[in-house]
Design an enzyme around this catalytic site. Structure first.
Site, short mmCIF file in Angstrom:
data_model
loop_
_atom_site.label_atom_id
_atom_site.label_comp_id
_atom_site.label_asym_id
_atom_site.label_seq_id
_atom_site.Cartn_x
_atom_site.Cartn_y
_atom_site.Cartn_z
CB CYS A 99 -1.00 0.10 1.24
SG CYS A 99 0.08 -0.02 2.81
CD GLU A 115 -3.60 -1.29 -1.30
OE1 GLU A 115 -3.31 -2.67 -1.34
OE2 GLU A 115 -4.53 -0.87 -0.40
#
Length: 369
Positions: free
Chosen positions: A326, A360
């Site tokens: 992330c 991400e």
């Protein structure tokens, strides 16, 4: 997405060129970021243009005797009063005005400073109301009436207090590669906020393990978002997670999906490495026969800080590494270490958070010949 608060609300920052324009900027930024180690195409998983968030947090702003939703203003210059947010799914969007009206009518708005929404794709919703005061039985009675009238679950939170009206979770169904997976998603614990991108992430990750045999080790497994689907790809899966509530949800999700070949262990990635190497003994590992696993593949989905050098060194022991990140910055740092022993085979970018700078990333690595 059209939003009347573009340019004022700090939730969206990259909006001037529309969805495709902001996506292109992210693609170019990350191609440049990783060009020193990967030059092939990056797989792109796009988000719906609007209505993509199943989880949202709003301030409650008091103006005289009235209350309104509010968000931080752009550059954190105060707040922006809002009456809608096209980021959220249709169920949250529909609920927002009626919830505010009921809170005011039932007079449970005093000292209320926040409202958090958690929704399933089918419309099951938990609303957490955040207070700067202790909640009494009268509050609970009024909250029950609102819950029944609006068909939602309500949680009241104040310091050291949690009052649950109904239940504190929703059950989400994700559709991946022609299969349905059910997940208990608990209020105030981590869940993927964008279910449509989440489905694409899981499908991409599963595809990276095509044709790979043996067993899988997963670190940072959360509530089993990836673990449950991965179980169909491997003989056995061993998964670790530090959060007690997430491990409890993961075990429940295993039952929800009739999966039997996963063992969940509550420990950090660092603790697991120590246990595997015999540095420390943990009672939580006592019933697990680690020698029965053929662990040639590892999957990691760490927090924004990424992995420490010890965890990277441990991951590098495995033939196949799949890394979901992330935070592309810490991913790049970790890949500098991992590419000493492994080659990058595929990369993907998942647009979980449209109109922001956040994405991400997914990376598949295999051990060098």
């Amino acid at each position: 997405m059209n939003c009347k608060y573009f340019g004022e609300c700090g939730s969206c920052r990259n909006y001037k060129d529309g969805y495709e324009g902001q996506l292109l900027k992210k693609i170019e930024l990350n191609k440049e970021r990783f060009k020193d180690m990967y030059s092939s195409e990056i797989d792109i998983c796009k988000s719906p243009d609007s209505g993509y968030r199943a989880r949202a947090e709003f301030k409650i702003w008091h103006i005289g005797d009235d209350i309104q939703y509010a968000m931080n203003a752009l550059e954190h210059k105060g707040v922006v009063i809002i009456d809608e947010c096209p980021q959220v799914n249709e169920h949250i969007l529909k609920l927002m005005p009626s919830l505010l009206k009921e809170i005011k009518d039932k007079q449970i708005d005093k000292k209320l400073f926040g409202a958090d929404f958690l929704s399933s794709s089918s419309g099951e919703i938990v609303v957490s109301l955040l207070y700067h005061k202790k909640l009494d039985t009268e509050w609970e009675l009024q909250a029950k009436e609102i819950s029944q009238k609006l068909g939602v679950y309500i949680i009241g939170r104040s310091r050291k207090q949690k009052v649950v009206v109904g239940q504190d979770y929703v059950t989400e169904t994700l559709h991946v590669n022609g299969s349905d997976y059910k997940f208990m998603q608990i209020e105030n614990s981590f869940t993927q906020p964008n279910p449509r991108v989440n489905e694409q992430m899981i499908a991409w990750a599963m595809h990276q393990f095509d044709g790979i045999n043996g067993d899988l080790l997963e670190l940072y497994c959360g509530a089993g978002n990836f673990t449950i689907p991965f179980a169909s790809k491997f003989d056995k899966v061993l998964a670790t997670e530090i959060s007690k509530s997430s491990i409890a949800a993961a075990k429940n999700n295993m039952l929800l999906n009739d999966v039997t070949n996963i063992e969940f262990v509550r420990m950090s990635a660092e603790e697991f490495v120590q246990a595997l190497d015999g540095v420390r003994e943990f009672r939580r590992m006592a019933e697990i026969d680690i020698n029965s696993y053929e662990l040639k593949s590892i999957f990691v989905d760490p927090p924004r800080a990424g992995m420490d050098e010890e965890s990277c060194a441990f991951a590098a022991r495995h033939d196949n590494i799949l890394y979901i990140s992330c935070n592309p910055e810490t991913l790049h740092r970790d890949l500098i270490y991992l590419t000493k022993t492994h080659d990058i085979q595929r990369m993907a970018m998942f647009d979980q958070f449209p109109y922001t700078d956040h994405v991400e990333m997914g990376v598949k690595l295999t051990k060098k010949a």
